[in-house]
Scaffold this motif. Structure first.
Motif, short mmCIF file in Angstrom:
data_model
loop_
_atom_site.label_atom_id
_atom_site.label_comp_id
_atom_site.label_asym_id
_atom_site.label_seq_id
_atom_site.Cartn_x
_atom_site.Cartn_y
_atom_site.Cartn_z
N SER A 593 -30.16 -23.67 15.46
CA SER A 593 -30.45 -24.23 16.79
C SER A 593 -29.23 -24.84 17.45
CB SER A 593 -31.55 -25.29 16.68
OG SER A 593 -31.07 -26.42 15.97
N LEU A 594 -28.08 -24.80 16.74
CA LEU A 594 -26.89 -25.50 17.20
C LEU A 594 -25.79 -24.54 17.61
CD1 LEU A 594 -26.76 -28.22 14.40
CD2 LEU A 594 -27.74 -28.45 16.69
N GLU A 595 -24.98 -25.00 18.55
CA GLU A 595 -23.79 -24.25 18.97
C GLU A 595 -22.64 -25.24 19.05
OE1 GLU A 595 -23.16 -20.95 22.25
OE2 GLU A 595 -23.07 -22.95 23.15
N LEU A 596 -21.53 -24.92 18.41
CA LEU A 596 -20.35 -25.79 18.41
C LEU A 596 -19.27 -25.15 19.28
CD1 LEU A 596 -18.93 -28.31 17.28
CD2 LEU A 596 -18.09 -26.87 15.41
N THR A 606 -16.11 -20.69 20.35
CA THR A 606 -17.43 -21.03 19.84
C THR A 606 -17.47 -20.79 18.34
OG1 THR A 606 -18.48 -20.45 21.94
CG2 THR A 606 -19.89 -20.57 20.00
N VAL A 607 -17.94 -21.78 17.59
CA VAL A 607 -18.06 -21.68 16.13
C VAL A 607 -19.52 -21.44 15.79
CG1 VAL A 607 -17.75 -22.86 13.92
CG2 VAL A 607 -16.08 -23.19 15.77
N GLU A 612 -21.91 -20.84 9.04
CA GLU A 612 -21.17 -21.81 8.23
C GLU A 612 -22.09 -22.67 7.37
OE1 GLU A 612 -17.82 -22.66 8.14
OE2 GLU A 612 -17.16 -21.04 9.45
N ILE A 613 -23.30 -22.96 7.88
CA ILE A 613 -24.22 -23.86 7.21
C ILE A 613 -25.51 -23.12 6.86
CG2 ILE A 613 -25.58 -25.98 7.45
CD1 ILE A 613 -22.63 -26.53 7.30
N VAL A 623 -17.66 -28.35 8.51
CA VAL A 623 -17.43 -26.98 8.98
C VAL A 623 -15.97 -26.83 9.39
CG1 VAL A 623 -19.80 -26.63 9.76
CG2 VAL A 623 -18.11 -27.56 11.34
N GLU A 624 -15.46 -25.62 9.26
CA GLU A 624 -14.10 -25.34 9.67
C GLU A 624 -14.05 -25.09 11.17
OE1 GLU A 624 -12.52 -22.11 7.46
OE2 GLU A 624 -12.58 -23.16 5.53
N VAL A 625 -12.97 -25.55 11.79
CA VAL A 625 -12.75 -25.32 13.22
C VAL A 625 -11.36 -24.73 13.40
CG1 VAL A 625 -14.31 -27.16 13.96
CG2 VAL A 625 -11.89 -27.69 13.53
N PRO A 626 -11.07 -24.11 14.55
CA PRO A 626 -9.72 -23.56 14.78
C PRO A 626 -8.65 -24.62 14.57
CG PRO A 626 -11.23 -22.76 16.45
CD PRO A 626 -11.99 -23.77 15.66
N GLU A 627 -7.49 -24.20 14.07
CA GLU A 627 -6.44 -25.14 13.67
C GLU A 627 -5.93 -26.01 14.81
OE1 GLU A 627 -3.34 -23.15 11.64
OE2 GLU A 627 -4.57 -22.59 9.91
N ASP A 628 -5.95 -25.51 16.04
CA ASP A 628 -5.39 -26.28 17.15
C ASP A 628 -6.45 -27.09 17.89
OD1 ASP A 628 -6.76 -24.18 18.24
OD2 ASP A 628 -5.28 -23.76 19.81
#
Length: 649
Positions: A593-596, A606-607, A612-613, A623-628
């Motif tokens: 139900s989630l959007e990051l 968008t992750v 991831e979960i 959760v991992e996110v883009p490095e920048d």
């Protein structure tokens, strides 16, 4: 400081396309003429209130505009400066929404595509993108790339655009001849626009003039060379009888939206009026590059009794001749022999002088720089805030006002006024409000501790302590008489319930308070459980959907105590060094139900939390996110923001 032009255009035709001299992109040899982009505008893109805009990008980029290019930004990484021409259909029914945009040129948008083909065999690549960076009216928008043309819009309108260009469907110019007439009015212009609107707001100052007299508005901008641009504003009237000398004079004075050095010219051809002006871009750049003196600061409270002058510090600005500057006190020009103190130029770090006897509360000071393209100004107001203490008695409906400042005030010039709750809503199109109650309770010199009482004050009233008047503009002190109490809210997303806790600042009848859900009466209220409410009184509202607005109101006028948007919450911590985001508190929610959404050097990404979960996103999950990544926002069921975090470095 802002550069204020001498003339202002009533911009019914939104000027959204401008550019500066950079590279000059070119289409491939044998590519279609720039006007062919208009053939892709289908009749289905039309609305009752709309405008059509066209820009010859190559021609427009020849102009060296002072503030750089402002071409529209298509989605998916498309560079508009690489287009040969751009045409857009804009819907003005509810704000400003792009229905369709066509770019002459073949691009490679970001993302994946699928091959499509029109009924006549034209092949194109279709890309899908979320509607976050473009002003289109569909939740999702698409980009179609074919030979020499790229189209942005909904799938249906893209198909209609190809069909219109192939002659299989009616074009917008065929369906609405006023659009064609308006675009042809200035056919040599590098930028053209036509607006068909119900209200054009052309002028308010001409007796007998009615907006309904206008058929359409047209605009053209023609680049003569890098330093010169001709602007053409066309007004097509229903009947030439509506064109009067008074109207033409008003249009000549008020129909140019940028500063110009020379007077505009007006021509009449039947029922069509054209106002033409020439922009001197070299002069505009010179003005833009010069920082006029401004950011005025003064320490009026530090004046000593034996001081002769108050110094006004200039916080910014390039050296500017005094002869080009005007200093005004409350709208009256002040003597440069005094304020300039013999200086020939004023710049950052200098001081302006005013005589101490001129200094009083609410003194408005403005420094104006008159230059070739108009004027620039900066101002400040002296002694416009003083400390007052307010105490309201809800039973007696009396307000006690206590002066708590050390600065001596002349009580004979002070006013005390009460306005209705909406009194702050005034401006150029609204008359200044009249106070419901107005008194002058003080006299002589006002010292700290001086009191006054205002009777008949109602909750919701806005109070002004004014200098030489009762207007909110005259205010030295403000107060809002709020209804009694405060409220807090807690939402259970699983049960869809909101628990509301009321703190009424003591004991009060429960019948004074009520509950609203999306501005409608709630299914339960305080009187269902209480006769008298006191601090900590709580009530549970069932069946409250995510996104609903819950409010606690008081009294017959339903004055708002507090409000809340029902939604779950998640506390997040962004560890940018490790490219990680952790759930550190709040609700446990299904990952599906989630959007990051994250933002970094490469823009927005968008992750997929569902990938991831596994199951619930709960406290301790990482959760991992883009490095920048420098900022992250979590959304629930698409539209509801429920948490965010950013790189605090």
């Amino acid at each position: 400081m802002r550069n204020c032009p001498r003339r202002t255009f009533m911009s019914a035709v939104g000027v959204t396309i401008a550019a500066a001299a950079t590279g000059r992109p070119a289409l491939a040899e044998g590519s279609p003429d720039v006007d062919s982009v208009l053939e892709y505008l289908p009749a289905s893109a039309a609305t009752d209130r709309m405008s059509v805009e066209f820009v010859d990008v190559e021609g427009k980029l020849e102009a060296d505009l002072p503030h750089g290019p402002h071409l529209p930004r298509p989605p998916l990484g498309i560079d508009p400066e690489e287009a040969g021409a751009i045409a857009s259909v804009i819907d003005h029914e509810d704000g400003y929404t792009e229905r369709l945009t066509v770019l002459l040129g073949e691009f490679e948008p970001d993302g994946e595509s699928e091959e499509r083909e029109t009924d006549d065999g034209t092949g194109y690549e279709l890309y899908e993108g979320e509607n976050r960076h473009a002003r289109h009216d569909d939740e999702s928008l698409y980009v179609a790339v074919a030979d020499d043309v790229t189209i942005v819009g909904s799938e249906e309108r893209i198909e209609d655009a190809f069909a219109a260009a192939a002659g299989e469907k009616e074009t917008l110019l065929e369906a609405e001849t006023r659009i064609e007439d308006g675009l042809e009015a200035f056919e040599d212009a590098d930028r053209r626009a036509v607006a068909l609107l119900e209200e054009h707001h052309l002028t308010r100052d001409v007796d007998g003039f009615d907006d309904e007299d206008i058929d359409y508005l047209a605009h053209g901008a023609e680049v003569v060379d890098s330093d010169t641009m001709e602007l053409h504003h066309g007004i097509a009237f229903e009947d030439e009888g509506a064109i009067t000398d008074e109207l033409l004079e008003e249009l000549e004075e008020e129909s140019v939206y940028v500063p110009v050095a020379d007077e505009p010219t007006v021509e009449v051809d039947g029922a069509f009026v054209t106002v033409t002006a020439v922009r001197d871009l070299a002069a505009e750049r010179a003005v833009a590059e010069h920082d006029s003196p401004g950011h005025l600061r003064a320490r009026a409270r530090e004046l000593d009794a034996d001081d002769d002058y108050l110094e006004i510090e200039v916080g910014r600005g390039d050296p500017t001749p005094v002869e080009d500057l005007t200093l005004e006190l409350d709208g009256e020009e002040y003597d440069p022999e005094i304020w300039a103190d013999g200086a020939e130029e004023i710049a950052e770090g200098d001081s302006l002088l005013i005589e101490v006897e001129e200094v009083e509360p609410n003194l408005r000071i403005r420094l104006t720089h008159d230059h070739e393209m108009g004027s620039s100004g900066s101002g400040t107001t002296l002694l416009n805030h003083f400390r007052f203490e307010f105490a309201y008695d809800y039973d007696e409906k009396e307000l006690e006002v206590i002066y708590r400042d050390e600065f001596p005030l002349d009580g004979d010039r002070l006013h005390l006024a009460a306005f209705d709750a909406d009194a702050r809503r005034f401006g150029p199109t609204r008359d200044e409000p009249e106070p419901r109650i107005a008194e002058r309770p003080w006299d002589g010199e006002l010292e700290e501790g001086a009191t006054a009482t205002l009777e008949g004050v109602e909750p919701g009233d806005r109070i002004v302590v004014g200098w030489d008047g009762t207007s909110p503009r005259d205010a030295l002190g403000h107060y809002h008489v709020r209804p009694p109490g405060s409220a807090s809210f807690e939402y259970d997303a699983d049960e869809e319930t909101v628990t509301v806790e009321l703190d009424p600042d003591g004991e009060r009848p429960a019948a004074e308070y009520d509950l609203r859900v999306d501005d409608e009466p709630a299914s339960t209220t305080w009187t269902d459980e209480y006769d008298v409410v006191e601090d900590g009184a709580s009530i549970e509202l069932p069946d409250v959907e995510v996104g609903s607005r819950v409010a606690v109101v008081w009294g017959d006028d339903e004055l708002r105590i507090g409000s809340y948007r029902a939604r779950p919450t998640v506390d997040l911590e962004l560890r940018a060094d490790e490219a990680e985001l952790e759930h550190v508190g709040g609700d446990e929610l299904p990952a599906g139900s989630l959007e990051l959404r994250t933002w970094g050097e490469d823009g927005e990404e968008t992750v997929d939390l569902d990938g991831e979960i596994d199951g619930e996103f709960e406290e301790g999950d990482v959760v991992e996110v883009p490095e920048d990544t420098v900022e992250a926002m979590l959304h629930y069921e698409g539209d509801h923001w429920i948490g965010s975090a950013w790189d605090r470095r």
